[in-house]
Design an enzyme around this catalytic site. Structure first.
Site, PDB file in Angstrom:
ATOM      1  N   MET A  27      65.293  20.238  18.124  1.00 55.96           N
ATOM      2  CA  MET A  27      65.727  21.456  17.420  1.00 55.96           C
ATOM      3  C   MET A  27      66.977  22.029  18.089  1.00 55.96           C
ATOM      4  SD  MET A  27      62.336  23.282  15.999  1.00 55.96           S
ATOM      5  CE  MET A  27      61.809  24.081  17.507  1.00 55.96           C
ATOM      6  N   GLU A  32      67.725  19.651  30.003  1.00 58.18           N
ATOM      7  CA  GLU A  32      67.487  18.370  30.680  1.00 58.18           C
ATOM      8  C   GLU A  32      66.274  17.616  30.140  1.00 58.18           C
ATOM      9  OE1 GLU A  32      68.918  16.325  33.082  1.00 58.18           O
ATOM     10  OE2 GLU A  32      70.684  17.541  32.680  1.00 58.18           O
ATOM     11  N   GLY A  33      65.302  18.345  29.587  1.00 53.72           N
ATOM     12  CA  GLY A  33      64.136  17.673  28.995  1.00 53.72           C
ATOM     13  C   GLY A  33      64.558  16.819  27.805  1.00 53.72           C
ATOM     14  N   HIS A  34      65.388  17.396  26.929  1.00 48.18           N
ATOM     15  CA  HIS A  34      65.898  16.621  25.791  1.00 48.18           C
ATOM     16  C   HIS A  34      66.755  15.452  26.276  1.00 48.18           C
ATOM     17  CE1 HIS A  34      65.732  20.817  23.891  1.00 48.18           C
ATOM     18  NE2 HIS A  34      64.937  20.115  23.098  1.00 48.18           N
ATOM     19  N   VAL A 174      59.940  17.434  31.846  1.00 50.55           N
ATOM     20  CA  VAL A 174      60.947  17.746  32.860  1.00 50.55           C
ATOM     21  C   VAL A 174      60.822  19.230  33.211  1.00 50.55           C
ATOM     22  CG1 VAL A 174      63.423  17.812  33.369  1.00 50.55           C
ATOM     23  CG2 VAL A 174      62.465  15.959  31.970  1.00 50.55           C
ATOM     24  N   SER A 183      62.333  24.491  28.513  1.00 49.78           N
ATOM     25  CA  SER A 183      62.124  24.797  27.105  1.00 49.78           C
ATOM     26  C   SER A 183      63.309  25.613  26.615  1.00 49.78           C
ATOM     27  CB  SER A 183      60.840  25.616  26.942  1.00 49.78           C
ATOM     28  OG  SER A 183      60.821  26.243  25.671  1.00 49.78           O
TER      29      SER A 183
HETATM   30  P1  AMP Z   1      62.327  20.708  20.636  1.00 51.30           P
HETATM   31  O1  AMP Z   1      63.822  20.779  20.555  1.00 51.30           O
HETATM   32  O2  AMP Z   1      61.724  21.797  21.434  1.00 51.30           O
HETATM   33  O3  AMP Z   1      61.674  20.476  19.298  1.00 51.30           O
HETATM   34  O4  AMP Z   1      62.019  19.384  21.473  1.00 51.30           O
HETATM   35  C1  AMP Z   1      62.511  18.135  21.068  1.00 51.30           C
HETATM   36  C2  AMP Z   1      61.827  17.066  21.880  1.00 51.30           C
HETATM   37  O5  AMP Z   1      62.082  17.263  23.261  1.00 51.30           O
HETATM   38  C3  AMP Z   1      60.299  17.073  21.709  1.00 51.30           C
HETATM   39  O6  AMP Z   1      59.817  15.736  21.673  1.00 51.30           O
HETATM   40  C4  AMP Z   1      59.854  17.789  22.950  1.00 51.30           C
HETATM   41  O7  AMP Z   1      58.537  17.446  23.351  1.00 51.30           O
HETATM   42  C5  AMP Z   1      60.863  17.302  23.966  1.00 51.30           C
HETATM   43  N1  AMP Z   1      60.928  18.217  25.097  1.00 51.30           N
HETATM   44  C6  AMP Z   1      61.078  19.561  25.061  1.00 51.30           C
HETATM   45  N2  AMP Z   1      61.039  20.083  26.305  1.00 51.30           N
HETATM   46  C7  AMP Z   1      60.841  19.034  27.143  1.00 51.30           C
HETATM   47  C8  AMP Z   1      60.699  18.916  28.556  1.00 51.30           C
HETATM   48  N3  AMP Z   1      60.738  19.978  29.370  1.00 51.30           N
HETATM   49  N4  AMP Z   1      60.516  17.687  29.082  1.00 51.30           N
HETATM   50  C9  AMP Z   1      60.459  16.601  28.275  1.00 51.30           C
HETATM   51  N5  AMP Z   1      60.596  16.642  26.939  1.00 51.30           N
HETATM   52  C10 AMP Z   1      60.783  17.844  26.373  1.00 51.30           C
END
Ligand code: AMP
Length: 287
Positions: A27, A32-34, A174, A183
Site C-alpha cells: 500500500m 525497510e520491511g517492504h 523487519v 509499519s
Molecule cells: P502494506 O503496505 O502494509 O500492505 O504491506 C505490504 C507488505 O509488506 C505485506 O505483505 C506486509 O506484510 C509486508 N510488511 C509490512 N510491514 C512489514 C515488516 N515490518 N516486515 C516485513 N514485512 C512487512
C-alpha cells in the site's frame, strides 16, 4: 523501471517478460520491511513487479483510509534503487470501475477471528484485491510479510483452495532497533506514543521467553502478555492470541507451530504484531 497505472498496460508489459516474475503487493509509504520483500523478490526472479495501491475495500468506515500516509515519489525513488522492473500503481477507479461487484472471500473460520473480528469485511477486501493483482500480474512468486500473520494465512488458503498458480513466500518481520515492528502506520505516533509502542514487542518477547523456558499452556502465556501490556498506561489492548498458525484456532496448549499475536491501540493508532513459535522459535530476535 517502468511505472504503469492502467491494467491493460500492466498486462502488455507482463506478456513481454520471459523467465520468472516476482510480485510484491504493497500500500506504499515504503519502509525497510517492504524493501526486504523487494530484495528477496529481486534475488529470486528475472523480473520484479511491485504494486502500490491503498485498497479502499479493506478499510472499514471507522478506519484510516483517508489519512493513510502516501508518498509515491519517495516510494518510486526507493524502488528504483532496489532494482524493481515495474511498479503498478492503479487508481481506485481503475481497480474498481463503476458497477464493480465480484468478490473473493475466504471462510469465516479463518477470517472471522482476530483482525477479521475487529475489522469486519477487511479480509474480503484484501483477498479480492490480491486475487485481482495475481490475475493481472501473473507472477510465479508473490512475497508477503509475516508482520500481517493472519493475512498471510488467509492468502495461502485462498491460493490453495482456488488453485491459483502462484507460490506464496512469507518473510519475517523487519523491526526497528528497539523491537517495534516496522509499519507505515508508525508515522501516526507522537514521541510519547512511539516510546510506548515498544510494549507490543516486549509483550511478545515475554511470550517467547516463557516458551523457550518450556511453558506450553496458552492461557498462561496470554496472561503474562496481558500483564506486560498493562504496565503501559498508553496501551489499550484489543486482543492477545495464542493460536494454531494454520487454522488460527485458539490453543489450550502449544504443540506444533503457533501464532502469538496481538492488536493494541496506542492513543488513536491501532498496531498489530506477532511471532511464530514452534519447537524452536522461527523468528528473528525481537531486539
Ligand atoms: P502494506 O503496505 O502494509 O500492505 O504491506 C505490504 C507488505 O509488506 C505485506 O505483505 C506486509 O506484510 C509486508 N510488511 C509490512 N510491514 C512489514 C515488516 N515490518 N516486515 C516485513 N514485512 C512487512
Amino acid at each position: 523501471m517502468q511505472v504503469v497505472t492502467i491494467v491493460t498496460e500492466m498486462r502488455r508489459l507482463r506478456a513481454q517478460m520471459t523467465g520468472s516474475v516476482g510480485l510484491v503487493p504493497t500500500m506504499g509509504y515504503l519502509h525497510e520491511g517492504h524493501l526486504f520483500l523487494v530484495r528477496r523478490a529481486r534475488a529470486d526472479n528475472e523480473h520484479v513487479v511491485v504494486t502500490i495501491f491503498v485498497n479502499p475495500t479493506q478499510f472499514g468506515p471507522q478506519d484510516d483510509y483517508q489519512r493513510y500516509p502516501r508518498d509515491p515519489e519517495r516510494d518510486l525513488r526507493l524502488l528504483e534503487q532496489e532494482g524493481a522492473d515495474v511498479v503498478f500503481m492503479p487508481s481506485v477507479e481503475e481497480m474498481y470501475p463503476q458497477g464493480f461487484d465480484a468478490w473473493v472471500e475466504v471462510g469465516e473460520s479463518l477470517t472471522g477471528r482476530l483482525e477479521g473480528a475487529a475489522r469486519p469485511g477487511h479480509f474480503r477486501g484484501v483477498t479480492t484485491v490480491v486475487a485481482k493483482l495475481f490475475e493481472i500480474v501473473q507472477a510465479q512468486w508473490a512475497y508477503f510479510g509475516q508482520k500481517d500473520g493472519q493475512q498471510l494465512a488467509v492468502i495461502r488458503k485462498m491460493v490453495a483452495d482456488l488453485n491459483m498458480g502462484v507460490e506464496i513466500v512469507g518473510l519475517p518481520t523487519v523491526r526497528e532497533p528497539d523491537g517495534l515492528a516496522m509499519s507505515s502506520r508508525n508515522v501516526y505516533l507522537s514521541l510519547d506514543e512511539r516510546r510506548a509502542a515498544t510494549i507490543l514487542s516486549r509483550s511478545l518477547g515475554r511470550a517467547c521467553e516463557l516458551f523457550d523456558g518450556g511453558e506450553r499452556r496458552a492461557e498462561v502465556i496470554r496472561g503474562e502478555m496481558r500483564a506486560v501490556l498493562a504496565s503501559e498506561p498508553l496501551a489499550r489492548v484489543e486482543y492477545v492470541s495464542v493460536a494454531d498458525a494454520e487454522t488460527l484456532a485458539e490453543l489450550e496448549a502449544i504443540g506444533g507451530l503457533a501464532l502469538v499475536s496481538l492488536a493494541v491501540r496506542i492513543g488513536s493508532t491501532r498496531l498489530i504484531d506477532n511471532v511464530t513459535v514452534a519447537r524452536r522459535r522461527a523468528e528473528y530476535p525481537l531486539s
